[in-house]
Design a protein around this motif. Structure first.
Motif, short mmCIF file in Angstrom:
data_model
loop_
_atom_site.label_atom_id
_atom_site.label_comp_id
_atom_site.label_asym_id
_atom_site.label_seq_id
_atom_site.Cartn_x
_atom_site.Cartn_y
_atom_site.Cartn_z
N VAL A 692 0.84 -1.19 0.00
CA VAL A 692 0.00 0.00 0.00
C VAL A 692 0.89 1.25 0.00
O VAL A 692 1.92 1.28 0.68
CB VAL A 692 -0.93 0.00 1.23
CG1 VAL A 692 -1.66 1.33 1.37
CG2 VAL A 692 -1.93 -1.15 1.13
N PRO A 693 0.56 2.27 -0.78
CA PRO A 693 1.38 3.49 -0.79
C PRO A 693 1.65 3.99 0.62
O PRO A 693 0.74 4.05 1.46
CB PRO A 693 0.53 4.49 -1.58
CG PRO A 693 -0.29 3.64 -2.49
CD PRO A 693 -0.58 2.38 -1.72
N ALA A 694 2.90 4.34 0.88
CA ALA A 694 3.29 4.77 2.23
C ALA A 694 2.58 6.06 2.63
O ALA A 694 2.30 6.29 3.81
CB ALA A 694 4.81 4.96 2.29
N SER A 695 2.26 6.91 1.66
CA SER A 695 1.60 8.18 1.95
C SER A 695 0.59 8.48 0.85
O SER A 695 0.92 8.39 -0.33
CB SER A 695 2.64 9.31 2.03
OG SER A 695 2.01 10.57 2.10
N VAL A 696 -0.63 8.80 1.26
CA VAL A 696 -1.67 9.21 0.32
C VAL A 696 -2.27 10.51 0.83
O VAL A 696 -2.78 10.57 1.95
CB VAL A 696 -2.77 8.15 0.15
CG1 VAL A 696 -3.83 8.65 -0.82
CG2 VAL A 696 -2.20 6.83 -0.32
N ARG A 697 -2.20 11.57 0.01
CA ARG A 697 -2.79 12.86 0.37
C ARG A 697 -3.83 13.24 -0.66
O ARG A 697 -3.58 13.14 -1.87
CB ARG A 697 -1.71 13.95 0.43
CG ARG A 697 -0.72 13.84 1.59
CD ARG A 697 0.29 14.96 1.53
NE ARG A 697 -0.35 16.27 1.52
CZ ARG A 697 0.26 17.39 1.10
NH1 ARG A 697 1.50 17.34 0.64
NH2 ARG A 697 -0.37 18.55 1.13
#
Length: 755
Positions: A692-697
């Motif tokens: 899963v992407p480490a960071s999603v904004r």
């Protein structure tokens, strides 16, 4: 045989409250609405020949949407289903805001053929546009009617009254809503007389309310149809043929019937099921029945390596869906590309399930279908019953956006339940049932060609897309698995060629940019090799992946920055806003790779070219030795019109990014001429937690007062293209075939190294 409605009570659907909020006061008036279709300024009456807001055009009576009981209880109805997208919460907020009541006082009832409006399918990101608009306008009109009644009873001007938590105040006495409702008060057609409050005054809409469906899911309380347990319930399993089209030649029924706990073996032609008092006993009976059955025949599948050539060579219905006039630029450079997408699964974490009860000639089915009314029609035909003798009640399923096995499981439960009157029958598919028999998302091929002018702009554009159907949803019994297996099988309905502007395989095939000399052609192939239907976004995922990959290839050939290249072709200010916001939040200008193997990618689309705007920027890292791709950052901006629940918008975009990453990096149905090979997770890998992407904004852009545009399906296409463009940036390799598996990436890197 005709079955009549029974007067005996039915087991009610499971409903929950649990909304926590305070409702503020609203100043109300009985006046003309801003959008009540083709409304006359002089008469204040809606033109009944014009289209009404949202699904009010399908159910124009106010009490189809809002009912107020003598005890003050307020019920709001929607024909849309909660699929995990948070629609219950958003619709709850809309109703509470427009009615001026505390949300805790509202019971929201979803998708029940005995109670709610027929809103077709919960699909295509239409829930807010259709049901949200209907409830907003209906609730505003209900409030206005009740305020006007209070004014007449009190002998005052309605403009002097206001509502606080369902009580009309400001006159000689306070009057609660239930004191103003009697008889047929709300059984009137919508006329557009309810003035909606100024969005600047909203206290409930636009607020990040907690999701009403989450507590039960977090605490393990019954939340899904898979959790439903009814008194006296028995368990069933269905025995499917080894391959599609096979026929049951022999079956030792007596041996299975003699097993412990087995209550019945249901056989109808080639349809076979077992029923037992316990679930494990049903599983054991299913395994025994599989061994006791001999099947013959079946449909051979093509070689997987040939599917794209076969798709392009098949007879197709060809339609030019978009053409623009040639521009003045002369192409000095031409690029061509071919993109492919394999068959992909819904791969729901919880296999399909349904519970059926046939009692006193009346059938009730609890199901996670996305269309209770269409599925009811198909089931009624399957069983030769009147539609009004069949009730379908929606309950959420543990996974799925699109047409998975839910409709078929509902048909299983219905067919088996009629063999055991008076006993609730729970049908639970096994993992291999789900993987082998759900309708897949169609394989697709895209060929694109474009010329670049001397100034680096696009001079012309040709785009062709080949696809099998993207909708074979039930409308008749022939579209159900059971309908094909019973002794007197039903004819499969012709597949739907969904027209523009929504489109099916050609959804989002029309570029969102101002491009001269553009020509887009869809090739609709009906000779299906595998069973296919609606997978989230239909053809938009593939078309945006292809189109936005190709735009990046053109930008690279023109020596232009990918974001600037896109902005120069966008003439819609809202599109420019989301592109600029995503690029700014990502830090596009001035970005440098933090380490070798890193790359960035960008993509944009407006879903269906008429719904939500979404841009996605990706930062990822490629490990050449293993072919692994690790997404470190995903940044997105979205404009889906007026926002009801900002957290709900973020959740949908975050989920869409994760789902798209799984489709893009991992998912592909494996098959041989003899059978489907993807029977389980080992042969159909999906994205796991460590990927899963480490960071999603996500930055939602609110447009108060603007129409709802829907959010659920707008991020998948841009995410896929942004990943593709980032891989190109990281490695110098352009991969045009999905998925981006480690093996495929390693092969591409080796070919580039030795070319």
């Amino acid at each position: 045989m005709t079955h009549h409605r029974s007067s005996s009570p039915l087991i009610p659907p499971i409903t929950r409250r649990g909304f926590v909020a305070g409702a503020g006061s609203l100043t109300l008036s009985f006046a003309l609405s801003g959008r009540a279709a083709a409304q006359s300024e002089e008469s204040g009456v809606v033109d009944q020949t014009a289209e009404l807001p949202g699904s009010l055009s399908k159910a124009p009576f106010l009490d189809s949407w809002i009912r107020i009981a003598a005890d003050g209880a307020i019920t709001v109805f929607t024909g849309k289903a909660e699929l995990g997208q948070g629609i219950r919460t958003a619709l709850h907020q809309i109703a509470a805001e427009m009615l001026g009541v505390d949300p805790q006082r509202i019971e929201l009832l979803t998708a029940d053929t005995d109670a709610t409006p027929n809103e077709g399918y919960t699909a295509a990101s239409h829930s807010m546009e259709e049901s949200g608009s209907a409830i907003m306008n209906a609730a505003a009109e209900v409030r206005a009617i009740l305020v006007q009644r209070a004014a007449e009873r009190l002998g005052v001007d309605a403009e002097t009254l206001r509502v606080e938590d369902g009580v009309v105040i400001g006159g000689p006495e306070d009057l609660a809503y239930n004191m103003l409702v009697d008889g047929e008060t709300l059984h009137v057609r919508y006329e557009g007389r309810g003035r909606k409050p100024d969005p600047a005054t909203y206290k409930i809409m636009g607020t990040p309310f907690p999701r009403t469906d989450i507590p039960a899911k977090l605490t393990g309380a019954p939340a899904y149809v898979q959790d439903l347990r009814l008194p006296g319930m028995v368990h069933a399993r269905v025995i499917r043929p080894p391959v599609s089209g096979a026929r049951l030649a022999e079956f030792d029924q007596a041996a299975v019937e003699a097993m412990p706990g087995v209550m019945a073996v249901v056989r109808n032609g080639n349809y076979l099921a077992v029923v037992a008092s316990g679930e494990y006993q049903a599983v054991e009976a299913k395994r025994a029945a599989e061994g006791a059955a001999r099947w013959t025949g079946g449909i051979a599948l093509p070689e997987r390596s040939e599917i794209y050539d076969r798709l392009q060579a098949s007879a197709a219905e060809e339609t030019v869906i978009h053409e623009t006039d040639a521009g003045s630029g002369f192409p000095v450079k031409r690029l061509k590309a071919r993109y492919t997408r394999p068959f992909q699964m819904h791969s729901s974490i919880g296999p399909s399930c349904a519970v059926g009860l046939f009692e006193d000639g009346r059938l009730t089915v609890w199901t996670h279908t996305q269309g209770v009314y269409p599925d009811r029609k198909a089931i009624a035909e399957l069983l030769s019953m009147e539609e009004n003798a069949v009730r379908l009640i929606h309950m959420p399923g543990a996974g799925c956006y699109g047409h998975n096995g839910a409709d078929d499981a509902a048909a299983d439960a219905a067919l088996i339940a009629t063999a055991l009157p008076g006993r609730p029958v729970r049908v639970q598919w096994m993992r291999e049932d789900e993987h082998l028999w759900e309708p897949y998302g169609s394989a697709m091929v895209v060929e694109a060609s474009a010329g670049l002018a001397a100034d680096g702009t696009i001079a012309d554009w040709t785009y062709d897309v080949w696809s099998y159907p993207h909708s074979t949803r039930p409308g008749g019994a022939g579209n159900l698995i059971a309908g094909n297996l019973v002794a007197d099988p039903f004819r499969l309905a012709p597949p739907t060629n969904i027209p523009q502007p929504a489109g099916g395989g050609d959804r989002n095939a029309v570029p969102p940019y101002d491009i001269p000399g553009a020509r887009v052609t869809k090739h609709f192939v009906t000779d299906m090799t595998l069973r296919v239907s609606a997978l989230r976004g239909l053809g938009a995922f593939m078309n945006v992946f292809s189109l936005e990959s190709f735009v990046d290839e053109l930008a690279e050939a023109a020596g232009a920055d990918p974001v600037a290249f896109r902005l120069a072709m966008l003439d819609d200010p809202r599109a420019g806003d989301v592109v600029t916001a995503a690029a700014t939040d990502f830090g596009w200008d001035g970005w440098t790779a933090p380490a070798p193997g890193f790359g960035r990618g960008f993509a944009y689309a407006r879903y269906k070219n008429l719904a939500a705007y979404c841009a996605v920027a990706i930062e990822l890292q490629v490990t050449p030795e293993t072919g692994a791709i690790r997404i470190h950052r995903a940044v997105s901006s979205v404009d889906s019109g007026q926002i009801v629940n900002p957290n709900g918008v973020r959740n949908q975009i975050e989920g869409g990014i994760v789902q798209s990453a799984s489709w893009t990096l991992f998912e592909e149905v494996l098959y041989s001429p003899d059978r489907i090979e993807s029977r389980d997770w080992s042969a159909y890998p999906i994205l796991r937690f460590d990927a899963v992407p480490a960071s999603v904004r996500v930055r939602p852009i609110d447009r108060p007062g603007e129409p709802f545009l829907g959010t659920g399906e707008c991020a998948q296409g841009p995410t896929a293209a942004a990943i593709a463009n980032a891989v190109r940036d990281a490695t110098g390799v352009r991969i045009r075939d999905l998925p981006y598996s480690p093996k495929r990436l390693q092969t591409a890197l080796r070919e580039t190294e030795f070319s």
